[in-house]
Design a protein around this motif. Sequence first.
Motif, mmCIF file in Angstrom:
data_model
loop_
_atom_site.group_PDB
_atom_site.id
_atom_site.type_symbol
_atom_site.label_atom_id
_atom_site.label_comp_id
_atom_site.label_asym_id
_atom_site.label_seq_id
_atom_site.Cartn_x
_atom_site.Cartn_y
_atom_site.Cartn_z
ATOM 1 N N ILE A 1 9.566 -4.293 4.885
ATOM 2 C CA ILE A 1 10.766 -4.529 4.241
ATOM 3 C C ILE A 1 11.436 -4.734 4.748
ATOM 4 C CG2 ILE A 1 9.203 -3.884 2.061
ATOM 5 C CD1 ILE A 1 11.130 -2.306 1.764
ATOM 6 N N ALA A 2 11.599 -4.151 5.833
ATOM 7 C CA ALA A 2 13.293 -3.857 6.359
ATOM 8 C C ALA A 2 14.139 -4.967 6.654
ATOM 9 C CB ALA A 2 12.653 -3.026 7.948
ATOM 10 N N SER A 3 13.087 -6.290 7.119
ATOM 11 C CA SER A 3 13.680 -7.335 7.063
ATOM 12 C C SER A 3 14.480 -8.259 5.883
ATOM 13 C CB SER A 3 12.985 -8.215 7.744
ATOM 14 O OG SER A 3 11.729 -8.565 7.179
ATOM 15 N N ILE A 4 13.410 -7.776 4.839
ATOM 16 C CA ILE A 4 13.961 -8.566 3.280
ATOM 17 C C ILE A 4 15.255 -8.573 3.093
ATOM 18 C CG2 ILE A 4 12.872 -8.676 1.318
ATOM 19 C CD1 ILE A 4 10.154 -8.359 1.983
ATOM 20 N N GLY B 1 10.071 2.102 4.683
ATOM 21 C CA GLY B 1 8.562 3.614 5.661
ATOM 22 C C GLY B 1 7.592 2.672 4.248
ATOM 23 N N LEU B 2 7.119 2.587 3.744
ATOM 24 C CA LEU B 2 6.648 2.659 2.598
ATOM 25 C C LEU B 2 6.723 1.676 2.265
ATOM 26 C CD1 LEU B 2 6.561 5.704 0.771
ATOM 27 C CD2 LEU B 2 5.426 5.805 2.430
ATOM 28 N N SER B 3 7.250 0.691 2.312
ATOM 29 C CA SER B 3 7.872 -0.990 2.496
ATOM 30 C C SER B 3 7.558 -0.750 0.398
ATOM 31 C CB SER B 3 6.728 -1.547 2.380
ATOM 32 O OG SER B 3 6.406 -1.576 3.777
ATOM 33 N N THR B 4 8.467 -0.002 0.547
ATOM 34 C CA THR B 4 8.195 -0.063 -1.597
ATOM 35 C C THR B 4 9.972 0.150 -2.408
ATOM 36 O OG1 THR B 4 6.268 0.811 -1.938
ATOM 37 C CG2 THR B 4 7.295 1.412 -3.522
ATOM 38 N N VAL B 5 9.720 -0.202 -3.141
ATOM 39 C CA VAL B 5 11.458 -0.468 -4.157
ATOM 40 C C VAL B 5 10.560 0.325 -5.046
ATOM 41 C CG1 VAL B 5 12.852 -1.684 -4.854
ATOM 42 C CG2 VAL B 5 12.385 -2.641 -2.332
ATOM 43 N N TYR B 6 11.716 0.809 -5.517
ATOM 44 C CA TYR B 6 11.638 1.309 -6.948
ATOM 45 C C TYR B 6 12.668 1.410 -7.950
ATOM 46 C CZ TYR B 6 8.625 4.315 -3.656
ATOM 47 O OH TYR B 6 7.516 4.807 -2.672
#
Length: 114
Positions: A27-30, A73-78
């Motif tokens: 998700i770094a590039s999102i 790193g986990l490609s996760t949004v909280y």
Amino acid sequence: VQLQASGGGLVQPGGSLRLSCAASGSIASINVMGWFRQAPGKQRELVAIISNGGSTNYADSVKGRFTISRDNGLSTVYLQMNSLKFEDTAVYYCYAYLRGNVYWGQGTQVTVSS
């Protein structure tokens, strides 16, 4: 981009929940990720968004109660939701914006009830 939301449920007023949105791949590039919600009979509305630089924006109704964060790193949004109110009841949708395209997760139900 595929988004998988989780963490919804039933909670009493004043309680807390944490929503997670796992994305396929990095998700770094999102550019922007976030959460919208839709209550019955209402339009979908912005809850909170976060840029890939970490800048955040919140709806006035959730400021001071909700916190959005992302773990590249986990490609996760909280979305940490505290002091929940009846009016927070809705289906919460994960959102991503990348290169002019918008992506949505499947939605997770949050119900605030006594």
